[in-house]
Design a protein around this motif. Structure first.
Motif, PDB file in Angstrom:
ATOM      1  N   GLU A 134      17.237  -7.728  -5.050  1.00 54.28           N
ATOM      2  CA  GLU A 134      17.088  -7.155  -3.722  1.00 54.28           C
ATOM      3  C   GLU A 134      17.317  -8.010  -2.603  1.00 54.28           C
ATOM      4  N   HIS A 397      -0.799   7.480   3.219  1.00 57.59           N
ATOM      5  CA  HIS A 397       0.190   7.939   4.065  1.00 57.59           C
ATOM      6  C   HIS A 397       1.635   6.957   3.660  1.00 57.59           C
ATOM      7  N   ASN A 398       2.785   7.685   3.821  1.00 55.93           N
ATOM      8  CA  ASN A 398       3.826   6.839   3.594  1.00 55.93           C
ATOM      9  C   ASN A 398       3.635   5.281   3.696  1.00 55.93           C
ATOM     10  N   GLY A 399       3.811   4.205   2.747  1.00 60.99           N
ATOM     11  CA  GLY A 399       4.107   3.039   3.277  1.00 60.99           C
ATOM     12  C   GLY A 399       2.684   2.375   3.081  1.00 60.99           C
ATOM     13  N   GLY A 401       1.366   1.642   0.285  1.00 62.78           N
ATOM     14  CA  GLY A 401       1.254   0.687  -0.870  1.00 62.78           C
ATOM     15  C   GLY A 401       1.241   1.363  -2.253  1.00 62.78           C
ATOM     16  N   LYS A 402       1.363   2.630  -2.305  1.00 58.38           N
ATOM     17  CA  LYS A 402       0.865   3.329  -3.642  1.00 58.38           C
ATOM     18  C   LYS A 402       2.273   2.701  -4.640  1.00 58.38           C
ATOM     19  N   LYS A 407       4.675  -0.814  -8.928  1.00 56.31           N
ATOM     20  CA  LYS A 407       5.667  -1.937  -9.200  1.00 56.31           C
ATOM     21  C   LYS A 407       4.941  -3.330  -9.822  1.00 56.31           C
ATOM     22  N   TYR A 413       7.163  -6.752 -10.034  1.00 59.87           N
ATOM     23  CA  TYR A 413       7.005  -7.955  -9.050  1.00 59.87           C
ATOM     24  C   TYR A 413       5.836  -8.733  -9.497  1.00 59.87           C
TER      25      TYR A 413
HETATM   26  P1  ADP Z   1       4.170   4.023  -0.367  1.00 56.39           P
HETATM   27  O1  ADP Z   1       4.662   4.188  -1.876  1.00 56.39           O
HETATM   28  O2  ADP Z   1       2.611   4.210  -0.330  1.00 56.39           O
HETATM   29  O3  ADP Z   1       4.816   5.064   0.367  1.00 56.39           O
HETATM   30  P2  ADP Z   1       5.115   1.510  -0.575  1.00 56.39           P
HETATM   31  O4  ADP Z   1       4.628   0.783  -1.653  1.00 56.39           O
HETATM   32  O5  ADP Z   1       6.553   1.880  -0.983  1.00 56.39           O
HETATM   33  O6  ADP Z   1       4.452   2.655  -0.057  1.00 56.39           O
HETATM   34  O7  ADP Z   1       5.266   0.231   0.521  1.00 56.39           O
HETATM   35  C1  ADP Z   1       4.457  -0.502   1.233  1.00 56.39           C
HETATM   36  C2  ADP Z   1       4.927  -1.274   2.178  1.00 56.39           C
HETATM   37  O8  ADP Z   1       5.847  -2.116   1.783  1.00 56.39           O
HETATM   38  C3  ADP Z   1       5.593  -0.546   3.285  1.00 56.39           C
HETATM   39  O9  ADP Z   1       5.218  -1.256   4.700  1.00 56.39           O
HETATM   40  C4  ADP Z   1       7.078  -0.612   2.983  1.00 56.39           C
HETATM   41  O10 ADP Z   1       7.868  -0.743   4.219  1.00 56.39           O
HETATM   42  C5  ADP Z   1       7.267  -1.979   2.337  1.00 56.39           C
HETATM   43  N1  ADP Z   1       8.100  -2.159   1.417  1.00 56.39           N
HETATM   44  C6  ADP Z   1       8.282  -1.332   0.189  1.00 56.39           C
HETATM   45  N2  ADP Z   1       9.369  -1.667  -0.532  1.00 56.39           N
HETATM   46  C7  ADP Z   1       9.731  -2.712  -0.046  1.00 56.39           C
HETATM   47  C8  ADP Z   1      10.762  -3.872  -0.318  1.00 56.39           C
HETATM   48  N3  ADP Z   1      11.454  -3.603  -1.533  1.00 56.39           N
HETATM   49  N4  ADP Z   1      11.085  -4.857   0.437  1.00 56.39           N
HETATM   50  C9  ADP Z   1      10.254  -5.174   1.351  1.00 56.39           C
HETATM   51  N5  ADP Z   1       9.323  -4.023   1.753  1.00 56.39           N
HETATM   52  C10 ADP Z   1       8.993  -3.432   1.123  1.00 56.39           C
END
Ligand code: ADP
Length: 609
Positions: A134, A397-399, A401-402, A407, A413
């Motif tokens: 990434e 909610h979206n974002g 951290g689920k 991961k 990670y």
């Molecule tokens: P969820 O699955 O609950 O929708 P995520 O775990 O995907 O949420 O994301 C949690 C936070 O991390 C969010 O603020 C998102 O913008 C950020 N995020 C997710 N993936 C990445 C990434 N690859 N690089 C940077 N930030 C990320």
């Protein structure tokens, strides 16, 4: 498109440049050696012959003229001159054969070398950490490496041999010319030097331009993909953004081309100035040789030979220069390639295949994680225990951290702080393969492999990939069996549109395929479903989850879903907000608490009434 945000690479010192030059050349030759030794040896042999033949021809040329002059004056027989002519013909024929053989070797090498370099790149790409994937800089390096993979290494080797060949010719010319005048030899060398510096300087500028512009080129590639991929076509057409995309594509070209054009023009002007210098040297020497012949200091034959040697010598010199300039670019490419190949992948030192506390399940202990470059943590001091057999639902909610939690759990990670344990053992102590074998995951953006149905499911467990019974059982569990067996070619049906006769599935069907793939992993006792059912109706989702509950009774399952009708079936529900657990418990408890969960639940329940 942010070339401004890319650090401008600093200009290496000239010494550094010339040093790196040789190390890359050595690497390229090693690469060829490893690819096909016999070809390398053959090319080296041909190079030696091709390098020495021109001087031999010049000497024979001299003999022809001198024999003819002698015959005119009655001092030699006609046959001597003819003999020399025949020899020259033979040499020319040999030269042609050598050139042809060299071409053949290069063509044989081209494909093999390209394949080998591509293999090295793919192999590295597969080993990179997800976070490196990434990372824009690593990605740029990889894209650049792939772009020249099939041409640059061969070109470098070809040019190296070219330099040897011309170098040999030059040495033999020099030896011949030395008998005329050492000054002429020095002159020959001196006129070549400025050209060498100019060539490498421009090659350097060219490559630096190419490197800076890499993000733009990548954007161009991306725009091409957006326009040409079938899975983007629907949206691109409906939004009518085709022309806008083309405009952007075009703008990038003109922007980059502007700089390139300036460079090309400058290179042309300097190149011409330099060539004037060598022409001057050539004709000065020409006059000198002619004067010597007129003064009878050398024979006519010698004059012919010296002129030829001097002229060809200059040709060989400019050949060397051309190759050096080109080699310099190839070297820069190879530097980039090796930088990419040598990118350090953080080691995964773990070797353990069993835990320390059998049956302890998963533990997150004060786990935090911040994405590289992000300011806010995606997970913030999360502590959670999931015993085996537990069916856990993650909501938020979206974002919130689920997905990040998943991961981290799968080792894609590493936590910024805190520890994740499976059966008492920290994640990093586990053998990576053993760890992954324990987990079956379906991500939100699971892969729709453009393979046959059977392989699409089979890749879930490589050991049993081709076992039809296993595939059918997995398909049954994933609720895909009925529609697969209804297709004329059943498990042999090609999926996707990339290949001939490929069949496209609906979103829900693809999800069932992905689910079956997860069920293929029989050894996995942790099953993760990250919104895998979003393209299904609520009923199908509930059915799948109850299947997971009954089929995977002893397995630990984590479900991420926005459907509370399914979530409520879980043994335990964890509500995440901004990377932290805000509520935790079963449905009844959380409803009683009347917090965020209860609020969201009744909101959705109302929608269904
Ligand atoms: P969820 O699955 O609950 O929708 P995520 O775990 O995907 O949420 O994301 C949690 C936070 O991390 C969010 O603020 C998102 O913008 C950020 N995020 C997710 N993936 C990445 C990434 N690859 N690089 C940077 N930030 C990320």
């Amino acid at each position: 498109m942010s070339s401004s945000s890319q650090p401008v690479p600093s200009r290496p010192s000239d010494v550094q440049r010339y040093l790196s030059f040789f190390s890359s050349t050595a690497r390229a030759i090693r690469l060829v050696w490893e690819t096909d030794r016999r070809l390398l040896v053959a090319m080296a042999g041909l190079t030696v012959v091709a390098g020495l033949l021109p001087a031999a021809m010049a000497v024979v040329g001299q003999r022809i003229v001198d024999a003819v002059v002698a015959a005119q004056q009655g001092g030699a027989s006609t046959t001597t001159a003819l003999g020399w002519v025949a020899l020259e013909g033979l040499l020319v024929a040999t030269m042609a054969g050598v050139r042809r053989a060299n071409d053949v070797s290069q063509n044989l090498l081209r494909a093999q070398l390209g394949h080998r370099v591509n293999l090295l790149i793919i192999d590295k790409a597969r080993k990179l950490d997800l976070s490196q994937f990434e990372d824009a800089q690593t990605y740029d390096q990889m894209t650049q490496a792939r772009r020249g993979a099939s041409t640059r290494p061969l070109s470098l080797v070809r040019r190296t041999f070219g330099i040897f060949r011309n170098g040999l010719s030059l040495v033999s010319y020099g030896a011949l010319l030395l008998s005329f005048s050492p000054v002429a030899v020095v002159l020959l060398a001196l006129t070549a030097l400025p050209a060498f510096f100019i060539e490498t300087r421009f090659a350097d500028l060219g490559f630096r331009l190419f490197t800076w512009r890499s993000p733009e080129k990548r954007m161009q590639n991306y725009l091409e993909i957006v326009v040409s991929r079938e899975d983007y076509a629907k949206e691109v057409k409906l939004l009518g953004i085709g022309p806008m995309l083309m405009e952007r594509y075009n703008a990038i070209f003109h922007d980059v081309f502007g700089e390139e054009a300036t460079l090309i023009r400058k290179r042309g002007v300097w190149g011409y100035a330099i060539s004037l210098l060598s022409t001057l040297a050539l004709y000065g020497t020409y006059a000198w040789i002619a004067l010597s012949a007129m003064a009878n200091a050398i024979t006519l034959g010698q004059m012919t030979m010296y002129l030829m040697v001097f002229k060809q010598g200059q040709g060989a010199f400019s050949g060397v220069l051309r190759d050096l300039g080109g080699m310099y670019e190839d070297n820069l490419y190879l530097d980039n390639l090796y930088q990419f190949l040598e990118t350090e992948v953080p080691a995964w030192p773990g070797t353990a295949t069993t835990g320390t506390i059998d049956g302890d399940g998963i533990r997150f202990e004060e786990v935090s994680f911040t994405y590289p470059g992000a300011t806010e943590p995606a997970l913030d001091g999360l502590t959670l225990h999931i015993p085996p057999g537990r069916k856990l639902a993650l909501v938020g909610h979206n974002g919130s951290g689920k997905t990040t939690l998943i991961k981290l759990l799968t080792g894609l990670y590493r936590p910024s702080s805190g520890t994740i344990r499976i059966d008492g053992r920290p994640l990093q102590e586990w053998d990576r393969v053993a760890l992954h074998a324990r987990v079956g995951v379906i991500f939100q953006d699971f892969v729709r492999y453009q393979f046959k149905v059977g392989d699409n499911i089979g890749v879930g467990d490589l050991k049993r990939m081709d076992d039809p019974a296993q595939r059918a059982a997995a398909a049954e569990k994933g609720m895909a069996r009925t529609f697969i067996e209804a297709m004329p070619q059943s498990y042999d049906t090609q999926l996707g549109r990339w290949f001939k006769d490929g069949r496209e599935l609906s979103g829900g069907q693809w999800q069932k395929i992905a689910l079956s793939r997860a069920f293929m992993r029989e050894e996995a006792n942790i099953l993760v479903l990250d919104e895998p059912t979003s393209a299904m109706d609520a009923e199908a989702e509930a059915e799948i989850f109850s299947r997971v509950q009954s089929l995977a009774e002893d397995k630990l399952a984590i479900l991420i879903s926005h459907r509370f009708s399914t979530v409520r079936m879980a043994d335990e529900i964890v509500v995440l907000a901004q990377g932290r657990i805000v509520e935790q418990g079963d449905h009844a408890t959380l409803m009683e608490q009347d917090g965020q969960y209860a609020h969201l639940f009744s909101l959705q329940a109302k929608g269904y009434q």
